[in-house]
Write a protein that holds these residues in place. Sequence first.
Motif, PDB file in Angstrom:
ATOM      1  N   ASN A  89     -23.394  26.079  20.307  1.00 30.53           N
ATOM      2  CA  ASN A  89     -24.450  25.170  19.837  1.00 30.53           C
ATOM      3  C   ASN A  89     -23.905  23.784  19.510  1.00 30.53           C
ATOM      4  N   SER A  90     -22.604  23.715  19.212  1.00 35.83           N
ATOM      5  CA  SER A  90     -21.954  22.440  18.882  1.00 35.83           C
ATOM      6  C   SER A  90     -21.345  21.768  20.104  1.00 35.83           C
ATOM      7  N   GLY A  91     -21.504  22.382  21.274  1.00 35.46           N
ATOM      8  CA  GLY A  91     -20.955  21.793  22.487  1.00 35.46           C
ATOM      9  C   GLY A  91     -19.494  22.090  22.719  1.00 35.46           C
ATOM     10  N   ILE A  92     -18.943  23.078  22.013  1.00 34.95           N
ATOM     11  CA  ILE A  92     -17.543  23.486  22.209  1.00 34.95           C
ATOM     12  C   ILE A  92     -17.548  24.757  23.054  1.00 34.95           C
ATOM     13  N   ASP A  93     -17.040  24.649  24.289  1.00 39.12           N
ATOM     14  CA  ASP A  93     -17.169  25.755  25.231  1.00 39.12           C
ATOM     15  C   ASP A  93     -15.839  26.399  25.606  1.00 39.12           C
ATOM     16  N   THR A  94     -14.805  26.119  24.832  1.00 37.97           N
ATOM     17  CA  THR A  94     -13.500  26.738  25.064  1.00 37.97           C
ATOM     18  C   THR A  94     -13.025  27.331  23.753  1.00 37.97           C
ATOM     19  N   VAL A  95     -12.967  28.667  23.697  1.00 36.19           N
ATOM     20  CA  VAL A  95     -12.689  29.375  22.448  1.00 36.19           C
ATOM     21  C   VAL A  95     -11.645  30.458  22.694  1.00 36.19           C
ATOM     22  N   GLY A  96     -10.557  30.387  21.954  1.00 41.43           N
ATOM     23  CA  GLY A  96      -9.580  31.469  21.954  1.00 41.43           C
ATOM     24  C   GLY A  96      -9.839  32.364  20.757  1.00 41.43           C
ATOM     25  N   VAL A  97     -10.038  33.662  20.998  1.00 44.34           N
ATOM     26  CA  VAL A  97     -10.301  34.623  19.925  1.00 44.34           C
ATOM     27  C   VAL A  97      -9.029  35.432  19.700  1.00 44.34           C
ATOM     28  N   LEU A  98      -8.412  35.237  18.540  1.00 46.49           N
ATOM     29  CA  LEU A  98      -7.133  35.879  18.235  1.00 46.49           C
ATOM     30  C   LEU A  98      -7.385  37.216  17.556  1.00 46.49           C
ATOM     31  N   THR A  99      -7.038  38.298  18.238  1.00 48.60           N
ATOM     32  CA  THR A  99      -7.279  39.644  17.720  1.00 48.60           C
ATOM     33  C   THR A  99      -5.953  40.326  17.424  1.00 48.60           C
ATOM     34  N   GLN A 100      -6.005  41.312  16.544  1.00 46.36           N
ATOM     35  CA  GLN A 100      -4.807  42.090  16.238  1.00 46.36           C
ATOM     36  C   GLN A 100      -5.178  43.493  15.761  1.00 46.36           C
ATOM     37  N   TYR A 101      -5.861  43.601  14.634  1.00 46.30           N
ATOM     38  CA  TYR A 101      -6.194  44.904  14.066  1.00 46.30           C
ATOM     39  C   TYR A 101      -7.361  45.537  14.821  1.00 46.30           C
ATOM     40  N   GLN A 102      -7.185  46.775  15.295  1.00 50.32           N
ATOM     41  CA  GLN A 102      -8.245  47.544  15.943  1.00 50.32           C
ATOM     42  C   GLN A 102      -9.108  46.674  16.861  1.00 50.32           C
ATOM     43  N   PRO A 103      -8.523  46.118  17.928  1.00 53.17           N
ATOM     44  CA  PRO A 103      -9.255  45.115  18.713  1.00 53.17           C
ATOM     45  C   PRO A 103     -10.184  45.674  19.788  1.00 53.17           C
ATOM     46  N   LEU A 104     -10.128  46.957  20.084  1.00 52.70           N
ATOM     47  CA  LEU A 104     -10.822  47.485  21.260  1.00 52.70           C
ATOM     48  C   LEU A 104     -12.317  47.184  21.255  1.00 52.70           C
TER      49      LEU A 104
END
Length: 398
Positions: free
Chosen positions: A50-65
Amino acid sequence: MQRKKECVAMLLAGGQGSRLYALTNNIAKPAVAFGAKYRIIDFPLSNCINSGIDTVGVLTQYQPLELNEYIGNGQPWDLDRAFGGVHILSPYQAKKKSSWYEGTANAIYQNMHFMKMYNPEYVLILSGDHIYKMDYAQMLDAHKRTGADCTIAAIEVPMKEASRFGILNTNADGSIYQFEEKPKQPKSNLASMGIYIFTASKLFKYLEEDEANPASSKDFGKDVLPAMLNAGEKMYSYLFRGYWKDVGTISSLWESNMDLLGENPAFDVGDPSWKIHSRNPLAPPGYIGESAIVGNSMIALGCEIEGTVQNSVLASNVVVEEGAKVIDSVIMAGSVIKKGATVSYSILDENVVVEEGATVGANKGKSADIAVLGRDITIAAGVQVDGGKILDKDYKGE
């Protein structure tokens, strides 16, 4: 010429969420269900697009499945892009060493190569466990306008609660002269929301220095931000005046769900100007039976209601049989409340079965605590689960 993105978002979504107890035994906190049809991570992801930011890295670690499966290719949030989009970033084995993310700053440091792929001018750092609607583009404009090296989103909190947060002490123009992480005697009530915009070159510099410091705990609030402040970098606060809640505890998760209810809800997820996107389950239309009584509640697709539902939030495919009562509660997908059973002031995770005549929780009041039932468990017929009890396995009474 190298293609680039002006701003890349990095969403920290690896938290264990230990204060949610049974609700995060098998999933990361950002994957916890919220508000009948959402998960917590839907809010920062929706804010980004909604803010016009279309590149997002989602950093996962705990129980990521489950979180990874839910995000998928990012299509529900319009983040399935050929250049950019959403990317799941898990810890990995590098040539020289491998390690789990050791702190918020170390997690971002380990993924500098991802950010540099897009040659950004700015980097937005987000937490994956907050419920709010926020236009990050306005915050980015403020960052540019002040010429800041780092801008920290802040919200005013009651002074008596300020010691729970990172506190910003600012000058009249919003510039930060001191940052205190959970001070015992706070000087102000301006709390960091854990949302930062950095000028990319500065962020990379301080992440590298922090990584090289053996005494560092590799945390933004404890290490990186104070280091920048001590070095005289330009740091500004960005005051946010909307709804924001950290749903890291049972009580805050329940309260935030209740904030969706009423004719004028404290938090409106139905605002057409700021849509909250989610990956919706396949479910038929809901059914409200002839004998059902439903009041001030949010009911998702696929629910079958024959009993009473009051002041509650029900996710998809929940069944409330005839004579059953659900009051002041949050019921997650696929749970079944059978005939004559009562659920009061409780949170039930997915696929819970409350058998006939059982009672879960106590009437909401000053002395009552929230009962919590973990995923896939069954409460035996006629059994009573007291208010405040937290269960993560089948219960047949004591």
